[in-house]
Design an enzyme around this catalytic site. Structure first.
Site, PDB file in Angstrom:
ATOM      1  N   GLU A   1     -45.320  85.340 -16.671  1.00 48.58           N
ATOM      2  CA  GLU A   1     -45.148  84.867 -14.854  1.00 48.58           C
ATOM      3  C   GLU A   1     -46.448  84.269 -14.334  1.00 48.58           C
ATOM      4  O   GLU A   1     -47.271  85.014 -14.415  1.00 48.58           O
ATOM      5  CB  GLU A   1     -44.644  86.532 -14.100  1.00 48.58           C
TER       6      GLU A   1
ATOM      7  N   ASP B   1     -60.915  95.236 -12.750  1.00 50.35           N
ATOM      8  CA  ASP B   1     -61.992  94.481 -11.674  1.00 50.35           C
ATOM      9  C   ASP B   1     -62.359  95.152 -11.584  1.00 50.35           C
ATOM     10  O   ASP B   1     -62.479  96.454 -11.255  1.00 50.35           O
ATOM     11  CB  ASP B   1     -60.194  94.109 -10.510  1.00 50.35           C
TER      12      ASP B   1
ATOM     13  N   ASP C   1     -65.595  94.697  -8.161  1.00 46.47           N
ATOM     14  CA  ASP C   1     -65.614  94.013  -6.843  1.00 46.47           C
ATOM     15  C   ASP C   1     -67.117  94.769  -5.911  1.00 46.47           C
ATOM     16  O   ASP C   1     -67.030  95.765  -6.133  1.00 46.47           O
ATOM     17  CB  ASP C   1     -65.065  93.891  -6.072  1.00 46.47           C
TER      18      ASP C   1
END
Lengths: 400, 492
Positions: free
Chosen positions: A45, A106, A108
């Site tokens: 995807e 991830d 951040d």
């Protein structure tokens, strides 16, 4: 020459050129296919964010030609990559079953807002980038040494963080509980807005991985103290004092620190000596506060992961070499061994790549080339390990 | 990997005598039973095992005992004895290799009952998860209680062969083993090498030395490897069972029992509510009828006009559960969020998730509100306000908050005290009593249950009958239901 400012309104004109000339399409397709294992490229995807935040999910491509066509047709502001399904995602949609997905992390800088003093929210500078350097080194080492992963891709998120993609076969087919377990193994900071002390190491031996992380932190701790100056303001100092669970020690430290000049480094040294003296006199406290300095160091330096991104089997994550629509910066790939030298203002932007006359152009062009090269190296490594895995599998199945 | 499991051939179980079929207390339940049993036995075996599994659940969630601790084990064994399930208590013994008729019968019942419950619990994802979790706890508890001899026999019987790492290899890493393994006298233990994903529970808790993708575990930790395999096996078996449900349910004698069995467990998941709550009343309801976790989220939202992702999920689903409609919900969040952002940004970035919660986007699943267990156990990010205030707040913060709400010092002290001991749901129950100024001692296990109980009370539907818990909570609380079951069984 005037430095040209990035303007998001120009993206529709610039993106088609960027995707054709600069985006490493060929190697990108090879990366996502992994020699068609466990499924062909077309079952992967992809999703696009178009102008005005229109969101297209369940896209897929079968080869580089289709990618180029799709990019030109839709001109996406942002590219995201999802999981590999048992069927073409556009066909399967909600009923498709996820078969594989890189193990992703991830980190951040907004998650550091409660400790960083230089910037807040979307802002970043060289000073707070140091947090990312520490995070990258710690996670990279853990993944390689403890879990034995090799195919690790590090990507700048485009604004204020970094992503890590682990592509080893074992990582790609790991189920959600497995991902959760790795995330928990890496997570040392826990607790919400309402908890001051977020790190608890107990009083038994420190795990090998924690010790190693502390060694990495120690390489940067002084620099971070000086640059961030955590304890200089009265709020900063109060937040720090709250981390000391023992009331007697806390008031001792508070008294000492008030008299000192505001430098965080001096305040820290004074705290450490007070703490050590206190523990020498007080055996009981020694047991309870055994790893207090370590706990505080971790709270101020250790990577703050977004656990949900790692645990989710089909979480979408921004693709390498996608443009960040707010900053115009390219999500470049970098080497973890070189993260120390990563300079935010040397990250290529779509402007500088397209405009040969810009002042930063040559540096940026060069960095783009480097990033593509690094990307290539990781992809080649992925293909090599995948080929070896298949050969080993073939050998063992012959034996039986 | 040095671990090797050879499957036993799938031959009929009735051919051998019981001692050949059931040589050991602990089973991996690989082969289904093919005996003939009466319907009555079928039913009683099912109910008895259900009682056993519920007993495990109660020990962890409602009694707040640490799983696998001595107190936890003792509580369970005592409960089993009290409930007339002595044979299960016996199966949790140190020595697991007895061969009296009683031992054999107990093992036979254990075997059959396990397979009956598979049929009752394979129906939905939720049920499967509950069943697997309990069966695993049972398996682990039994394995951990066994003495070394029984463990050795168990390994032999199940053809589990493996090799420990050579001394030289061990000596090279002994320093790390000492540091990272959760046992004393590591020097005298033999160590084994398995892939890290075979012992995820140890990885998760950072209780094992990892190197190059391998975990180095002592003999004792093999329970992790086995239970991981047991989990996978059970998961697959339940999927298979679910697939064949159609055939089984052709037998009407079994259908009603198997279906009702799992219904006695579920309680309410608050996915569908009939009441409609107008958003204008939320401010006053948050004070009167919200549990503290939701009150705090509501206040945060009103104050900061924003909540982080997990907070939005936790609070948004709760609101759905108490009966706020999708339209109202959108309006409610929009009004707050647009105080700090453009309407456009809200519609693009946040409205989707609200519709998603109501099953209008994405995979269109109608999500159920979070239960206490889920809230207590989910991780809370560094700057989140979500989670369970008793679990995720500093004691001083909690104290300030409660004082700020105007509770008297004694009440505040009581709640904080219970919180410190780690009884989060009991603390929540105390808070309920304090807000309503009664002494009800509810068992709280879902924020929406809290809300419903509160509303019932405020509307006068609950008569205060302190200490007589059975009457005050009709459906929601698991303990009460199975205590009632128990009475019936004992009497009958």
């Amino acid at each position: 020459m005037v430095k040209q400012q990035y303007d998001a309104n120009l993206l529709p004109d610039m993106l088609p050129i960027y995707y054709t000339r600069h985006f490493p399409q060929k190697i990108f397709c090879r990366w996502l296919a992994y020699g068609c294992s466990p499924q062909p490229l077309s079952n992967r995807e992809m999703s696009f964010t178009l102008a005005d935040d229109v969101y297209l999910r369940y896209l897929s491509i079968s080869n580089q030609k289709e990618l180029q066509e799709l990019l030109q047709k839709k001109c996406p502001y942002k590219l995201d990559i999802g999981a590999v399904y048992n069927t073409k995602p556009s066909v399967g949609r909600h009923n498709a079953v996820v078969l594989a997905r890189e193990l992703v992390f991830d980190i951040d800088l907004t998650d550091y807002d409660e400790i960083r003093t230089c910037c807040q929210e979307a802002k970043v500078c060289e000073k707070c980038w140091l947090f990312m350097v520490i995070a990258c080194e710690i996670i990279d080492k853990t993944l390689r040494e403890d879990f034995g992963f090799q195919c690790i891709l590090w990507v700048f998120s485009g604004r204020r963080g970094i992503h890590c993609w682990v592509s080893d076969y074992e990582a790609r087919i790991l189920d959600s509980p497995g991902r959760g377990a790795i995330a928990s193994y890496l997570c040392l900071i826990a607790g919400g807005e309402n908890q001051s002390k977020k790190v608890h190491l107990g009083n038994e031996n420190l795990h090998t991985s924690i010790r190693r992380s502390l060694n990495i932190i120690d390489n940067y701790f002084e620099q971070l103290l000086q640059e961030q100056d955590f304890f200089a303001t009265s709020e900063g100092l109060n937040a720090f004092l709250k981390l000391i669970p023992d009331e007697t020690l806390r008031s001792q430290v508070a008294k000492k620190l008030e008299k000192l000049p505001q430098s965080s480094l001096e305040r820290w040294t004074s705290f450490v000596s007070t703490y050590e003296a206190y523990c020498r006199e007080n055996g009981n406290a020694m047991r309870k506060l055994k790893y207090l300095t370590e706990e505080i160091k971790i709270q101020y330096c250790y990577p703050r992961l977004d656990v949900n991104v790692t645990t989710g089997f089909n979480h979408l994550l921004k693709s390498p070499f996608s443009i960040h629509p707010k900053t115009g910066k390219v999500s470049i790939v970098f080497k973890s061994s070189n993260v120390k030298n990563f300079k935010l203002d040397e990250v290529p932007t779509i402007n500088t790549l397209l405009d040969d006359m810009s002042t930063d152009s040559s540096v940026h062009q060069n960095n783009m080339k480097e990033a593509v090269k690094t990307f290539q190296e990781v992809v080649f490594l992925c293909e090599k390990t995948e080929a070896m895995r298949k050969r080993n599998n073939a050998n063992t199945s012959i034996e039986f | 990997m040095n671990l090797n499991i050879k499957r036993r051939s799938t031959k009929s179980l009735t051919t051998g005598s019981l001692i050949e079929t059931y040589p050991h207390d602990l089973q991996l339940y690989k082969i289904p039973p093919i005996d003939n049993i009466s319907l009555q036995e079928f039913e009683s075996l099912a109910l008895e095992r259900l009682n056993l599994l519920r007993c495990l659940a109660t020990a962890t969630t409602l009694k707040n005992l640490r799983p696998y601790s001595n107190e936890w084990r003792e509580y369970i064994i005592t409960e089993l004895r009290n409930k007339g399930l002595k044979y299960y208590a016996k199966l949790c013994d140190k020595s697991a290799c007895g061969n009296t008729e009683m031992d054999l019968q107990a093992r036979r019942k254990d075997h059959i009952a396990h397979f009956i419950l598979r049929l009752a619990y394979c129906r939905t994802e939720e049920l499967r998860r509950w069943f697997i979790a309990r069966e695993l706890e049972l398996f682990r508890m039994r394995f951990m209680t066994m003495n070394t001899e029984s463990v050795d026999t168990f390994f032999k019987l199940n053809n589990l062969c493996y090799l420990n790492i050579p001394d030289e290899e061990k000596n090279n890493i002994i320093h790390y083993l000492r540091e990272s393994t959760a046992y004393q006298n590591v020097d005298n233990m033999k160590f084994y090498k398995v892939k890290f994903y075979e012992v995820l529970d140890l990885v998760k808790l950072r209780k094992v030395y990892l190197h190059g993708g391998y975990a180095y575990i002592p003999h004792k930790d093999f329970v992790s490897v086995l239970s991981a395999q047991f989990r996978v096996h059970l998961k697959q078996s339940l999927a298979v069972a679910c697939h064949h449900l159609g055939e089984i349910e052709q037998d009407e004698r079994l259908v009603s029992l198997l279906k009702s069995l799992h219904q006695t467990y579920t309680g309410n998941d608050y996915t569908n509510t009939k009441a409609i709550i107008p958003i204008e009343s939320l401010d006053s309801l948050s004070v009167k009828s919200f549990p503290l976790c939701m009150r705090q989220l509501h206040e945060q939202l009103r104050m900061a006009h924003h909540l982080k992702h997990l907070g939005r999920l936790q609070y948004g689903l709760f609101l759905k559960g108490i009966g706020v409609t999708l339209e109202d919900s959108l309006r409610f969040w929009r009004e707050e969020f647009t105080k700090i952002m453009e309407l456009d940004k809200f519609e693009k970035q946040y409205a989707y998730n609200i519709r998603y919660n109501y099953g209008k986007e994405g995979n269109k699943k109608n999500y159920s509100p979070y239960s206490c267990l889920k809230i207590i156990n989910s991780p809370v990010g560094a700057q989140d306000c979500s989670g369970c205030p008793y679990r995720h707040c500093d004691v001083s913060n909690l104290k300030n908050k409660l004082q700020g709400y105007g509770f008297d010092p004694q009440t505040v002290h009581d709640i904080v005290d219970i919180t410190k001991k780690g009884h989060f749901q009991v603390a929540c129950s105390k808070y309920f009593d304090a807000v309503h100024n009664i002494d009800l001692g509810l068992g709280i296990n879902h924020p929406n249950q809290y809300f419903e109980e509160s509303q019932k009370y405020l509307k006068g539907e609950i008569k205060i009958e302190p200490k007589k818990e059975n009457n005050s909570i009709p459906k929601e609380s698991i303990t009460d239901i199975h205590e009632m079951d128990l009475d019936e069984i004992v009497e009958g």
